[in-house]
Design a protein around this motif. Sequence first.
Motif, short mmCIF file in Angstrom:
data_model
loop_
_atom_site.label_atom_id
_atom_site.label_comp_id
_atom_site.label_asym_id
_atom_site.label_seq_id
_atom_site.Cartn_x
_atom_site.Cartn_y
_atom_site.Cartn_z
N ALA A 196 -1.88 6.02 16.27
CA ALA A 196 -1.11 6.41 15.08
C ALA A 196 -1.78 5.83 13.83
O ALA A 196 -1.29 4.86 13.25
N THR A 254 -0.68 5.56 8.74
CA THR A 254 0.31 4.52 8.43
C THR A 254 0.87 4.70 7.03
O THR A 254 1.66 3.88 6.55
N ILE A 286 4.31 7.98 12.04
CA ILE A 286 4.19 7.25 13.30
C ILE A 286 5.25 7.75 14.29
O ILE A 286 4.95 8.01 15.46
N GLU A 314 4.94 9.59 17.95
CA GLU A 314 5.61 9.04 19.13
C GLU A 314 6.46 10.09 19.84
O GLU A 314 6.53 10.12 21.08
N LYS A 339 0.29 1.81 17.92
CA LYS A 339 0.75 1.85 16.53
C LYS A 339 0.88 0.44 15.97
O LYS A 339 0.85 -0.56 16.70
N GLN A 340 1.02 0.38 14.65
CA GLN A 340 1.41 -0.84 13.94
C GLN A 340 2.51 -0.46 12.96
O GLN A 340 2.97 0.69 12.96
N VAL A 373 -5.45 -0.35 13.36
CA VAL A 373 -4.79 0.43 14.41
C VAL A 373 -5.84 1.02 15.34
O VAL A 373 -5.68 0.99 16.57
#
Length: 330
Positions: free
Chosen positions: A154, A157, A163, A167, A179-180, A189
């Motif tokens: 992802a 950001t 994100i 998902e 992800k972050q 990432v």
Amino acid sequence: MSFFKKLRESIASKTEAVTNKFRDGLAKTRDAFVGRVEELFTRRKKIDEEFFEELEEILIGADVGVNTVMELIDDLRTEVKKRKIEQPSELRPILSEKLVNMLRGSGEDAGLKENPNGITVILFVGVNGVGKTTTIGKLAWRFKQQGKKVLLAAGDTFRAGAIEQLEVWGNRVGVDVIKQEAGSDPAAVMFDAVQAAKKHNVDVLICDTAGRLQNKANLMEELAKIHRVIQREIPGAPHETLLALDATTGQNALQQAKLFGEKSGVTGLVLTKLDGTAKGGIVIAIRNELSLPVKFIGLGEKMDDLQPFDADQFVHALFAGLAAAEEEEK
């Protein structure tokens, strides 16, 4: 029934399904563009300057692109003189042949480049709203159908909800997403995603990036940084940098492809939403005017409506009406 007979029938069934997808997905373009070509070829009884001018107008109206249209018309004029063609109907197969050749290009760049010795990394770029994340989900599904282990990164950001959207696709397809937090460094990432891919023996890592305008210098530099991080961890990666384009935007898609191709190391194109436009001729313009191959096209909303681009299938589906008209005349 023998194994080989079953296999042949299975292959034939899948081939027919793909053919139907191309035909159904290009229905709007076929009705608007090829319908007008067919009407012209039927109405006109001789090939003269007015015939070529009208054909030129139809092709430009279908977003085939001015430069490509001029080249195509010149080629057709040459063929008419060389073969001493008088009837417009005799130009039908020649027009189809010319379009197939334009769409094929050299033929050497067809299909996705994959890493034979480890993880294949595919990076997606493009502006917002073109269907980039949806395409990533569908491509992940294709790889899973081939029995490959897939991971998603992802890297967008920046956009709110990006994100979470990836998902949702990850859950739908059954693949993990690295992800972050929103606002994190996308390159970080990508680093995490590459490490996870190595640890879990992943076959394909597909990376999302922020939708960027090609004239935003900071976002283009961010993309260069992502490239550097991936290359450092996996030499030769990313193996493909795919630019997602919305086919319904016509000539704007061509301009995006030109600018992105110059600045972001794009290796191939994915044209989305072809089923939603009558301007499918943009595929011809993009393929002919740029040295970038079309790798996939989006022909609908279903999971398997993302199809590898095939020049013969494309033109065959587009000119189904003309082929039928030819048969009636015989």
